[in-house]
Each structure stands twice: as C-alpha cells, then as structure tokens.
Write an enzyme that holds these catalytic residues in place. Sequence first.
Site, PDB file in Angstrom:
ATOM      1  N   HIS A 363       0.798  -1.233   0.000  1.00 33.83           N
ATOM      2  CA  HIS A 363       0.000   0.000   0.000  1.00 33.83           C
ATOM      3  C   HIS A 363       0.821   1.268   0.000  1.00 33.83           C
ATOM      4  CE1 HIS A 363      -3.947  -1.908   0.924  1.00 33.83           C
ATOM      5  NE2 HIS A 363      -3.189  -2.796   1.553  1.00 33.83           N
ATOM      6  N   LYS A 544      -8.249  13.865   4.253  1.00 31.34           N
ATOM      7  CA  LYS A 544      -7.333  12.715   4.264  1.00 31.34           C
ATOM      8  C   LYS A 544      -6.309  12.988   5.346  1.00 31.34           C
ATOM      9  CE  LYS A 544      -6.522  13.732  -0.186  1.00 31.34           C
ATOM     10  NZ  LYS A 544      -6.667  12.471  -0.891  1.00 31.34           N
ATOM     11  N   ARG A 545      -5.460  11.998   5.673  1.00 31.50           N
ATOM     12  CA  ARG A 545      -4.390  12.259   6.625  1.00 31.50           C
ATOM     13  C   ARG A 545      -3.539  13.434   6.137  1.00 31.50           C
ATOM     14  NH1 ARG A 545      -3.638   8.438  10.920  1.00 31.50           N
ATOM     15  NH2 ARG A 545      -1.787   9.641  11.426  1.00 31.50           N
ATOM     16  N   LYS A 550       0.747  14.571   0.321  1.00 33.30           N
ATOM     17  CA  LYS A 550      -0.631  14.820  -0.100  1.00 33.30           C
ATOM     18  C   LYS A 550      -0.869  16.300  -0.402  1.00 33.30           C
ATOM     19  CE  LYS A 550      -2.365  10.888   2.646  1.00 33.30           C
ATOM     20  NZ  LYS A 550      -3.037   9.958   1.708  1.00 33.30           N
ATOM     21  N   THR A 652      -8.658   6.338  -2.048  1.00 35.79           N
ATOM     22  CA  THR A 652      -9.988   5.744  -2.157  1.00 35.79           C
ATOM     23  C   THR A 652     -11.035   6.833  -1.928  1.00 35.79           C
ATOM     24  OG1 THR A 652      -9.664   5.039   0.138  1.00 35.79           O
ATOM     25  CG2 THR A 652      -9.466   3.355  -1.566  1.00 35.79           C
ATOM     26  N   LYS A 656     -14.846   7.943  -3.785  1.00 32.76           N
ATOM     27  CA  LYS A 656     -16.096   8.278  -3.087  1.00 32.76           C
ATOM     28  C   LYS A 656     -16.647   9.608  -3.599  1.00 32.76           C
ATOM     29  CE  LYS A 656     -14.102   5.843   0.803  1.00 32.76           C
ATOM     30  NZ  LYS A 656     -13.244   5.981   1.991  1.00 32.76           N
TER      31      LYS A 656
HETATM   32  C1  26W Z   1       4.281   1.012   9.847  1.00 31.98           C
HETATM   33  C2  26W Z   1       3.630   2.345   9.707  1.00 31.98           C
HETATM   34  C3  26W Z   1       2.669   2.359   8.599  1.00 31.98           C
HETATM   35  C4  26W Z   1       1.317   2.151   8.846  1.00 31.98           C
HETATM   36  C5  26W Z   1       0.401   2.154   7.812  1.00 31.98           C
HETATM   37  C6  26W Z   1       3.095   2.592   7.313  1.00 31.98           C
HETATM   38  C7  26W Z   1       2.204   2.590   6.281  1.00 31.98           C
HETATM   39  C8  26W Z   1       0.854   2.370   6.523  1.00 31.98           C
HETATM   40  C9  26W Z   1      -0.149   2.289   5.396  1.00 31.98           C
HETATM   41  C10 26W Z   1       0.400   1.375   4.313  1.00 31.98           C
HETATM   42  C11 26W Z   1      -0.521   3.629   4.853  1.00 31.98           C
HETATM   43  C12 26W Z   1      -1.794   3.585   4.052  1.00 31.98           C
HETATM   44  O1  26W Z   1      -2.873   3.660   4.593  1.00 31.98           O
HETATM   45  N1  26W Z   1      -1.689   3.525   2.709  1.00 31.98           N
HETATM   46  C13 26W Z   1      -2.815   3.851   1.858  1.00 31.98           C
HETATM   47  O2  26W Z   1      -3.496   2.675   1.456  1.00 31.98           O
HETATM   48  C14 26W Z   1      -4.669   2.979   0.722  1.00 31.98           C
HETATM   49  C15 26W Z   1      -5.395   1.698   0.434  1.00 31.98           C
HETATM   50  O3  26W Z   1      -4.695   0.938  -0.487  1.00 31.98           O
HETATM   51  C16 26W Z   1      -4.320   3.755  -0.540  1.00 31.98           C
HETATM   52  O4  26W Z   1      -5.513   4.130  -1.184  1.00 31.98           O
HETATM   53  C17 26W Z   1      -3.506   5.011  -0.212  1.00 31.98           C
HETATM   54  O5  26W Z   1      -3.072   5.638  -1.392  1.00 31.98           O
HETATM   55  C18 26W Z   1      -2.326   4.636   0.657  1.00 31.98           C
HETATM   56  O6  26W Z   1      -1.642   5.796   1.091  1.00 31.98           O
END
Ligand code: 26W
Length: 807
Positions: A363, A544-545, A550, A652, A656
């Site tokens: 992701h 979004k975050r 972003k 995502t 929406k």
């Molecule tokens: C270990 C710390 C950590 C925690 C969570 C690193 C990275 C993440 C996630 C991978 C971040 C995340 O939410 N990624 C998002 O995933 C969505 C679903 O696929 C995508 O639509 C977003 O573009 C992506 O940023």
Amino acid sequence: MERNALLDKPVTDLSLTPNVLKADILRHLTFTIGKDAANASVYDWRMALSFAIRDRIVEPWFASTRRTWAEDHKRVYYLSMEFLIGRILEDATINLGLQDVAAAAMAEFGQDIQDLIEDEPDAALGNGGLGRLAACFMESMATLGCPAYGYGIRYEHGLFRQRFEGGRQVETPEDWLKQTHPWEFARPEAAYTIGFKGQIETRAGAEVWVPSETVIAEAHDTPVVGWQGKWANTLRLWSAKPTTQFDLERFNRGDYTAAAEPETLARTLARVLYPDDTTYQGKELRLKQEFFLTSAALQDIIRRFLTSHSDLKLLPKHVAIQMNDTHPAIAGPELIRLLTDDHGIGFDEALTIARACLGYTNHTLLPEALERWATFTFGNVLPRHMQIVERIDSWHRRAYPNRPHYVGIVKHQEVRMGELAFIMSHKVNGVSALHSDLVKKSLFPELHRLHPGRIINQTNGVTPRRWLKMANRPLAGLITDTIGSGWEADLDRLRELEPHVEDAGFRKVFDAAKRENKVELANWVKAELGVSVSPDALFDVQIKRIHEYKRQLLNILETIAHWHKVRSDPKGNWVPRVRIFGGKAAPGYAVAKEIIRLINDVGQVINNDPQTGDLLKVIYPANYNVSMAERLIPASDLSEQISTAGKEASGTGNMKFMMNGAPTIGTLDGANVEILHEVGADNFFLFGLTADEVALRREDPDHSKKAIEASQPLQDVLQMIAEGRFSPDEPDRYHGLVHRVWHHDYFLVAADFDAYHAAQGEVDRAYRDRDRWLKMAALNTARSGFFSSDRTIRSYMSEIWSVKSAL
Ligand code: 26W
C-alpha cells in the site's frame, strides 16, 4: 456433514413489520438493557435498537457458516492491523432493508432514528486508507458471498481524538469501548497462547521454542452482513489476557513488579493503535502486536482446518490468507513454524504450503514507511522466527543463484518485511495501475525479474452501499427513480444514467439533491464552528491524513493566492468558494502539524475579512473520521486529489467523491489516472508534473527556487506568510515552513503551484456555466461503476484467492 433440518429453519422473521420490530426493541430495552421506556435515554434506545437489528443478522450469519461447512468452501482470511469501520447501526439496517421499518418503529417510541444513529461512536481501529479499505472489503466479501474472516486487534483505544487549541492539533485518547459495543460476541472459548522471547532448545534432535513471555489472545466476533442480508461473514478481533493470574508467590517474596509482569504485557498489547502511517519506527511493542494478531489468526485457521481435514498439505486448497501490507508479514515464518515445529512437516514442504496460501498487498512506496526490523529486536522478540527467516533467505538465495548480492530479506542487520512478504507469497499486488507498475519498476525490480508474473494489479474500490446508498440518500433516491433499483450491487448500471444527463429535468433534480446535502452541511458547520457558509458557494474539499506528499500545503497556498486576487477586485465576478479541510497528523510529525496550524491561522484571517465576506471561507472541522466523511463527501462540489505524482498508491476518497458527483482536481497519481480514464478529460481538472517528470525535476537542486522566482502569485503568498500576515502575534511563526518551500521542497509544491492555480481558474469558469457543471458532476457519478469494491473483490477472488462465491 450431517445436518439437522430444524437448524435450517429461520427462527427470526426477516420480513419485519414495525410492530414486530417494536416488540423486539422493547424486549431488549427491558430485559437486555434493564431500562423502563419511561426514562430511557438516547443511548438506551440505541442499544435496544442495535440489539434488535443484530438479532436479524444472526440468522444469515449462522446460515452462511453452516453452508460454508456443509459445502466445504475455501475460505479467505484477511489479516489486517487496521479496520476503520465507522458506525455500524445504519449500515447494517440498510443492508437488511430495514431502514424504513426501523425509523417507523422508533418514531412510535417518540425517537428520531437519526439521533440514535449519530449517538454511535465510530469504531476507529485504523489510521486511514489502508484500514478503511479493509472495512470496504469486508462488506463486499459479505455482499458477494465470499466465505471470509477478517482478523485484527480489538484495540482498547482506536485512533486518537483531535482538537484544535489556538489552531494547533492536540490529541486525546479515544474511548470507543467505554460504552457497551453491541455488535460483538465475546468468545472466551476461542483463545490461543502467544509467546515472545525466550530461547530455542533442542529436544530429540528437533528445535523447540520456549518463550519466556506469554499472553492469551481471546476472540471477539462481529458479524458483517452484506447487501440484502444474503450472506454474513465474521470480523474476529483479538484482545489480550494474561496467561497466569497474578503471581502471588512472587508478590509475597516482595517482588511486586515482577508479580504483575504477565498482566502488564497483556494490558499494554492490545491497548492502543499506532497512530503513525507515515514513518516507521522499530518499536518492540509494535512487533509484538503484529505477531500477536498473526499467530492467533494462524492458530485459529489451522484449528478450523483440522476439524474437517487431516492432511495439512491440502491447506492451500481450502485456505487463502491475505496480508494487508507487511504488518502481518510474520505470517510466512509463523506458518512455517506451526507446520514444522507443531505438525512435523519438513521445512521445504512447509514453505511451499505457506507460499501457496499467502498473498501480499503493498500500500505504499514511501521508503520511510517500509517496515524493517533490527535483527537485534527481531531476534530478541521472536528468536525462532529469526532462524526461520534466515533459512527462508538462504533457501531463496540458493534457489535463485542469479539473485544480486544486495537483494535479500536480511541485510545490514535488518529484517526487511517487504522482501519477506514478497518471497513468502504466491501473488503480490499493488492497489492501482500506476502504483503496481511502480512496485515492479522501483520497489522490487530484482524480485520482479526473478519472479515474473507474481506482481499483479488490483485497483482499489469502495462499497457503494455505505458511500452512496447510505451517505447520500437524495442522490441514491434520484438514481433509483431514474434507473430502478439493483445498482447497489451492480454499480456498472450507473452507466444507464448517462442518457439522462442530457435531460434538463434530470439535471435539475441532480442539482437539488446536491443542494440539499450542502444546506445540511452548512447548518452543521454553523452549529459546530460558528461560521456561516453559503450553500451557493462552491464546496471544495480535501479530506485525508495530513502529509507533505498529499500537499495540503499546496491547497492552502493557492487559497491565499485566490484571497489576494479577490481582495484586489472585490467587485469582480468571483465564484464564491468554501475551502474545506479535514484530517489528522501523526502526533510526532512536526511538519504536518505546522501545516495544520497554518490552515487554521489562514482561516482565522480570511473568515474575518469583511472585504471578501461570503466570497471565500476556510473551514477545518476537528477530528475528521469516517462519519465526518459521510457528511462532507455528498455535499462536495470539488474533490482535491493533489498528491505529488508517484506518491499516492491509490487513494480511495477520490472514488467516493466521484460516485457522489464531485469532479476531481488532481494530478496523475494513484487511481486518479483510472478515474480520468473512466470519466474523460472534459470532466476532470488535471494539472501538474507526472511521476517521470517529478523524478527528472528533482535532479535540479534549484527546482523550487526557480519555480518561485518565475511565479509572482507564489512569491506574494510566501511573502505574506513570512511577514506574519496570518500570525500577527508571532510574525516569524512560519519562517521554517516558508524556508522549506524555498530550499527543501521535496514534494514539489512550488513546481506545481502555477499549474494548480490555473486549474483552479478552470474550475471557476466551469462552475459558472451551470449546465456544463451539472453534466460534468452527473457524468462523474454515471461513470464511477468501476470503483465499486465488489469489482475489486471479484478480481481478488479469481486472480489471487481462487475462491468461488458460495451464493
Ligand atoms: C508502519 C507504519 C505504517 C502504517 C500504515 C506505514 C504505512 C501504513 C499504510 C500502508 C498507509 C496507508 O494507509 N496507505 C494507503 O493505502 C490505501 C489503500 O490501499 C491507498 O488508497 C492510499 O493511497 C495509501 O496511502
């Protein structure tokens, strides 16, 4: 399997009348909650209604489970550290088709069902996109009759609550379990021991792991019901309990701290969700959480398999396990450990079995977010797994002699979880076409060469039940009136709206639906923030975050440029705008927090400027979450998807907005590329550098300086901020931030500024032409069918999991 015919007969009546439901609600209020209707609160009524609705889910849930056993279906196991579910009551009620009956029943009790719905706290067991995707997938798997379990952690505290103090983000703990959570069933009998640390002993020639710390993982099941209640799956969340009760002997010896150790570990393990999705930190507790979830899930999966089969070599025929990013990537070594150490299978065979079961979804490409554990930490917490990881790595090196020396799982005293997940999976997928391409070309180029065909694309999707049917009743009603029902589970049918887009009558109703949502949002903004916004203004939304990539910073800088222009000509023919922001920053992410403060400071100045008045407002409600998204998205005119190209894996939220009839202003990044392809260039405001151009531009160390010097509007904006126009009490508050744009602009805010500014001008021109705008907005809805998560899940089912629908 023998079946008792009686068991197949429904004990509840799914065709409910308000009277039957009323009786159920009253029964729960009285006997479950123990309250008299005469003095029941909104909370009491919500509990009573939730239990009455839950009763209706249990029937399809049992039927689904029975059918899966009886027909020996292959099951999907979705392992995720995050499930960002939001509220459940309204979603479940709608999927059961009971929204009108439930509203009527509550009305007879003198209760507005809307008050009950909004009384429910969000289940916020996730950070953002990855967690919300897991929740949409759970709903789609249930809708499609894909036998599936979600496995996660039952965090006591979900994502922190956000407040603003003087414009600054302040975090407070979130407390969703303070009240009864009516949707789950505790399963104290479904419990597994999870070990940590300790040593490896050799017994009878075999290696055995003797952990020095243990906790119990205890299951809590929430049924997830699909559209029209035809199927229901289980979301199984693990909570932690101490293995040994309080150690009285140690306590009596005066060793008070040690006596409480097992309890302390159990209490901390499932206590809080890590609130950081931007930078990865090698914290021991996080590794323990990941292993806790994964080991409990795998033990549960094997136990379930062995109740109806005996040969573990057949596991891949019956079990598909999906790893949601690398967070559960310890599944590879843990499955090998269980198969070898506990079930006597040889290493090579165990590896083959594990890989045939496992799939890995990536992701993110951000290097700072990729999980790598120091071998010291990893070997200390999971000594047996360290051995197994090394064995996997040397097996792979030997099996692929062409593997370059710099490729591998263990490198520079670190365990790389991406490489581990890749090597242990039969399929690896990215989440949009562009992203999957980059996973091949820049993340795993060598592994891709060694394993051609392993990396595939699965473009994300979102559930139209929650994000259109439920969140946008006016638009959903218009769609049903126009093309009939059935689109909810067959979203490609939205294409049938296209011919109506040319019909002025249709456009008028479409416009009225959007306006109804905007009026509601304006009232909410007034009540929550005390700011008046006009529903006639263009609602321009970025939620979004908060992250540099972003580029909320680009948005607020352009807002200032726009404000500056309007002030210089207040009588001009401007399109009134409301710029809406929503989102949280990771508590330790200083730059993101500065951006939040800047947005709030700018809002203070602009919102109180009599010269611009209703022509421009900046709105930033605190504590953005799933429920707030459900309020904002249907009321949006413009969707801001402006990340630096190559950085947003998919997005995502973008899907929406499209579904809800808000055109995108965006870069060629993530799924924006596919949205543009579906909706057509005339209905999308494209700007900015492409991923390739971004890489090229970065080679020039002066790229931002040059871009700023070439742009008068950007110079003016940066000057205003640097002079303290938005922080008069502390003029140099943003010197650091401005300096970053000039000299360390990694995400190319400056380079894309003029193009973004021009695209916003295009938006104004298009919005002024009412008919053009409405056609554009309606075509966004009509062409959004591809982005249903039903499409995504169907594709996972055939391309990765090899499972068939049980319906
Ligand atoms: C270990 C710390 C950590 C925690 C969570 C690193 C990275 C993440 C996630 C991978 C971040 C995340 O939410 N990624 C998002 O995933 C969505 C679903 O696929 C995508 O639509 C977003 O573009 C992506 O940023």
